[in-house]
Design a protein around this motif. Structure first.
Motif, PDB file in Angstrom:
ATOM      1  N   ASN A  50       5.075  -3.260   5.642  1.00 56.47           N
ATOM      2  CA  ASN A  50       6.041  -1.790   6.532  1.00 56.47           C
ATOM      3  C   ASN A  50       6.802  -1.176   7.723  1.00 56.47           C
ATOM      4  OD1 ASN A  50       7.241   0.748   7.459  1.00 56.47           O
ATOM      5  ND2 ASN A  50       5.105   2.341   6.192  1.00 56.47           N
ATOM      6  N   PRO A  51       7.847  -2.197   7.754  1.00 51.98           N
ATOM      7  CA  PRO A  51       8.772  -2.323   8.384  1.00 51.98           C
ATOM      8  C   PRO A  51       8.593  -1.308  10.214  1.00 51.98           C
ATOM      9  CG  PRO A  51      10.437  -2.061   7.247  1.00 51.98           C
ATOM     10  CD  PRO A  51       8.941  -1.102   6.678  1.00 51.98           C
ATOM     11  N   LEU A  52       8.098   0.319   9.431  1.00 50.74           N
ATOM     12  CA  LEU A  52       8.061   1.129  10.893  1.00 50.74           C
ATOM     13  C   LEU A  52       6.540   1.006  11.317  1.00 50.74           C
ATOM     14  CD1 LEU A  52       8.304   3.758   8.466  1.00 50.74           C
ATOM     15  CD2 LEU A  52      10.158   3.512  10.515  1.00 50.74           C
ATOM     16  N   VAL A  53       6.134  -0.207  10.771  1.00 57.33           N
ATOM     17  CA  VAL A  53       4.076  -0.555  11.151  1.00 57.33           C
ATOM     18  C   VAL A  53       4.318  -1.667  11.729  1.00 57.33           C
ATOM     19  CG1 VAL A  53       2.105  -0.612  10.948  1.00 57.33           C
ATOM     20  CG2 VAL A  53       3.423   1.040   9.864  1.00 57.33           C
ATOM     21  N   PHE A  54       5.426  -2.754  11.543  1.00 58.31           N
ATOM     22  CA  PHE A  54       5.445  -3.635  11.850  1.00 58.31           C
ATOM     23  C   PHE A  54       6.639  -4.329  11.894  1.00 58.31           C
ATOM     24  CE2 PHE A  54       0.287  -3.834  10.402  1.00 58.31           C
ATOM     25  CZ  PHE A  54       0.174  -4.615  11.713  1.00 58.31           C
ATOM     26  N   PRO A  55       7.188  -3.448  13.052  1.00 59.07           N
ATOM     27  CA  PRO A  55       9.032  -4.274  12.467  1.00 59.07           C
ATOM     28  C   PRO A  55       9.260  -5.757  12.306  1.00 59.07           C
ATOM     29  CG  PRO A  55       8.761  -2.816  14.411  1.00 59.07           C
ATOM     30  CD  PRO A  55       7.309  -3.282  14.295  1.00 59.07           C
ATOM     31  N   PRO A  56       9.729  -7.093  12.181  1.00 59.92           N
ATOM     32  CA  PRO A  56      10.145  -8.081  11.429  1.00 59.92           C
ATOM     33  C   PRO A  56      10.626  -8.836  12.886  1.00 59.92           C
ATOM     34  CG  PRO A  56      10.963  -7.054   9.595  1.00 59.92           C
ATOM     35  CD  PRO A  56      10.814  -5.893  10.822  1.00 59.92           C
ATOM     36  N   ASP A  57      11.395  -8.023  13.723  1.00 59.56           N
ATOM     37  CA  ASP A  57      11.706  -8.271  15.020  1.00 59.56           C
ATOM     38  C   ASP A  57      11.191  -8.752  15.646  1.00 59.56           C
ATOM     39  OD1 ASP A  57      12.284  -5.544  15.297  1.00 59.56           O
ATOM     40  OD2 ASP A  57      13.674  -5.971  15.665  1.00 59.56           O
ATOM     41  N   VAL A 100      13.443  -9.772   5.657  1.00 63.58           N
ATOM     42  CA  VAL A 100      14.768  -9.148   4.838  1.00 63.58           C
ATOM     43  C   VAL A 100      14.159  -8.610   4.248  1.00 63.58           C
ATOM     44  CG1 VAL A 100      17.349  -8.593   5.309  1.00 63.58           C
ATOM     45  CG2 VAL A 100      16.099  -9.353   7.276  1.00 63.58           C
ATOM     46  N   PHE A 101      14.540  -9.995   2.569  1.00 64.53           N
ATOM     47  CA  PHE A 101      13.612 -10.438   1.759  1.00 64.53           C
ATOM     48  C   PHE A 101      12.974  -8.717   1.363  1.00 64.53           C
ATOM     49  CE2 PHE A 101      11.166 -11.523  -1.671  1.00 64.53           C
ATOM     50  CZ  PHE A 101      12.310 -11.625  -2.648  1.00 64.53           C
ATOM     51  N   ILE A 102      11.930  -8.633   1.604  1.00 64.74           N
ATOM     52  CA  ILE A 102      10.973  -7.486   1.397  1.00 64.74           C
ATOM     53  C   ILE A 102      11.736  -5.988   1.382  1.00 64.74           C
ATOM     54  CG2 ILE A 102       9.053  -6.191   2.229  1.00 64.74           C
ATOM     55  CD1 ILE A 102       7.495  -9.205   2.923  1.00 64.74           C
ATOM     56  N   SER A 103      12.268  -6.181   3.453  1.00 61.57           N
ATOM     57  CA  SER A 103      12.917  -4.410   2.942  1.00 61.57           C
ATOM     58  C   SER A 103      14.098  -4.444   2.201  1.00 61.57           C
ATOM     59  CB  SER A 103      13.584  -4.584   4.163  1.00 61.57           C
ATOM     60  OG  SER A 103      14.121  -5.118   5.050  1.00 61.57           O
ATOM     61  N   GLU A 154      13.376  -0.961  -9.614  1.00 61.98           N
ATOM     62  CA  GLU A 154      12.868  -1.301 -10.721  1.00 61.98           C
ATOM     63  C   GLU A 154      12.169  -2.385 -10.250  1.00 61.98           C
ATOM     64  OE1 GLU A 154      14.093  -1.930 -14.970  1.00 61.98           O
ATOM     65  OE2 GLU A 154      15.309  -1.143 -14.290  1.00 61.98           O
ATOM     66  N   ALA A 155      13.168  -3.217  -9.788  1.00 61.48           N
ATOM     67  CA  ALA A 155      12.389  -4.568  -9.171  1.00 61.48           C
ATOM     68  C   ALA A 155      10.639  -4.305  -8.457  1.00 61.48           C
ATOM     69  CB  ALA A 155      13.172  -5.287  -8.421  1.00 61.48           C
ATOM     70  N   TRP A 156      10.896  -3.471  -7.455  1.00 63.96           N
ATOM     71  CA  TRP A 156       9.657  -3.720  -6.480  1.00 63.96           C
ATOM     72  C   TRP A 156       9.104  -2.735  -6.889  1.00 63.96           C
ATOM     73  CZ3 TRP A 156       8.278  -4.413  -2.076  1.00 63.96           C
ATOM     74  CH2 TRP A 156       7.882  -3.710  -0.973  1.00 63.96           C
ATOM     75  N   GLN A 157       9.164  -1.636  -7.956  1.00 64.38           N
ATOM     76  CA  GLN A 157       7.939  -0.972  -8.292  1.00 64.38           C
ATOM     77  C   GLN A 157       7.554  -2.591  -9.425  1.00 64.38           C
ATOM     78  OE1 GLN A 157       6.543   1.891  -8.095  1.00 64.38           O
ATOM     79  NE2 GLN A 157       5.225   1.300  -9.479  1.00 64.38           N
ATOM     80  N   LEU A 158       8.141  -3.415  -9.865  1.00 67.45           N
ATOM     81  CA  LEU A 158       7.871  -4.170 -10.641  1.00 67.45           C
ATOM     82  C   LEU A 158       6.331  -5.081  -9.858  1.00 67.45           C
ATOM     83  CD1 LEU A 158       7.966  -5.427 -13.657  1.00 67.45           C
ATOM     84  CD2 LEU A 158       9.254  -7.324 -12.843  1.00 67.45           C
ATOM     85  N   SER A 159       6.649  -5.588  -9.061  1.00 61.90           N
ATOM     86  CA  SER A 159       6.951  -6.322  -7.899  1.00 61.90           C
ATOM     87  C   SER A 159       5.018  -5.767  -7.105  1.00 61.90           C
ATOM     88  CB  SER A 159       7.494  -6.226  -6.985  1.00 61.90           C
ATOM     89  OG  SER A 159       7.032  -7.406  -5.867  1.00 61.90           O
ATOM     90  N   LEU A 160       5.171  -4.170  -6.661  1.00 59.77           N
ATOM     91  CA  LEU A 160       4.376  -3.295  -6.466  1.00 59.77           C
ATOM     92  C   LEU A 160       2.939  -3.570  -7.888  1.00 59.77           C
ATOM     93  CD1 LEU A 160       5.356   0.131  -4.857  1.00 59.77           C
ATOM     94  CD2 LEU A 160       4.475  -2.579  -3.952  1.00 59.77           C
TER      95      LEU A 160
END
Length: 202
Positions: A158-165, A96-99, A106-112
């Motif tokens: 990508n949660p659409l490719v590999f849903p964490p659940d 959930v942290f990643i999603s 801004e934080a996501w772009q910095l991480s990327l």
């Protein structure tokens, strides 16, 4: 370590354990056991707080990566150590942290940006040395391989490719990268990778 770094470190652990959106600013203030005025002296708002936390996380990750690579004996060791550390990191993080992080542009772009610039550069250097020393195949396209490694990571989170659940992200990470490394190794590098697999129960 400064007071701010201590606070950021505690918030980072909270985020990795529960996700970002699981706690409001009031919840975080309560869990940190600090005054509301202190919180607002440190952070303009939640977006600012998340950004500062991610900056700390990036610094810690890059420092840890440098220390880890110092202990490697050769480029195969380096690649394998990075993969094992990646698996360990994924196991310790609530997906959930990643999603949640993607809700903070801004934080996501910095991480990327760090992933693209730092990790791609590190991988390129390791692969290049590995080719010159005979551990990785000479016919691989260095630019293409590092790009594929990066894109595979984006696919994995990508949660659409590999849903964490439905999928264990640590196992997805292992399945993607361990077998990919085998494919780019020479016979000599492959033997070393196999020894590493066996020694670390991968």
């Amino acid at each position: 370590m400064t007071f701010l770094e201590t606070i950021l470190g505690e918030i980072l652990q909270l985020f990795k354990r529960e996700g970002i959106e699981a706690n409001s600013e009031t919840d975080i203030i309560h869990k940190l056991d600090i005054r509301q005025s202190t919180y607002h002296e440190l952070f303009a708002n939640k977006q600012d707080m998340v950004l500062q936390v991610i900056k700390l996380d990036i610094e810690q990750q890059n420092r840890k990566q440098q220390e880890l690579l110092k202990t490697a004996k050769n480029p195969v060791d380096e690649i394998m150590m990075l993969l094992v550390d990646g698996i360990k990191t994924m196991k310790e993080i609530n997906p959930v942290f990643i999603s949640d992080l993607q809700l903070y542009p801004e934080a996501w772009q910095l991480s990327l940006d760090n992933l693209i610039n730092n990790n791609q550069q590190v991988n390129t250097e390791i692969l290049n040395r590995g080719i010159l020393e005979g551990y990785f195949r000479r016919d691989i396209n260095l630019q293409l391989v590092t790009k594929i490694i990066l894109e595979q990571f984006f696919m994995m989170i990508n949660p659409l490719v590999f849903p964490p659940d439905k999928y264990d992200l640590a196992e997805v990470f292992r399945s993607i990268y361990l077998y990919y490394v085998r494919g780019i190794c020479t016979d000599q590098g492959g033997r070393m990778a196999e020894e590493f697999f066996a020694k670390n129960n991968l």
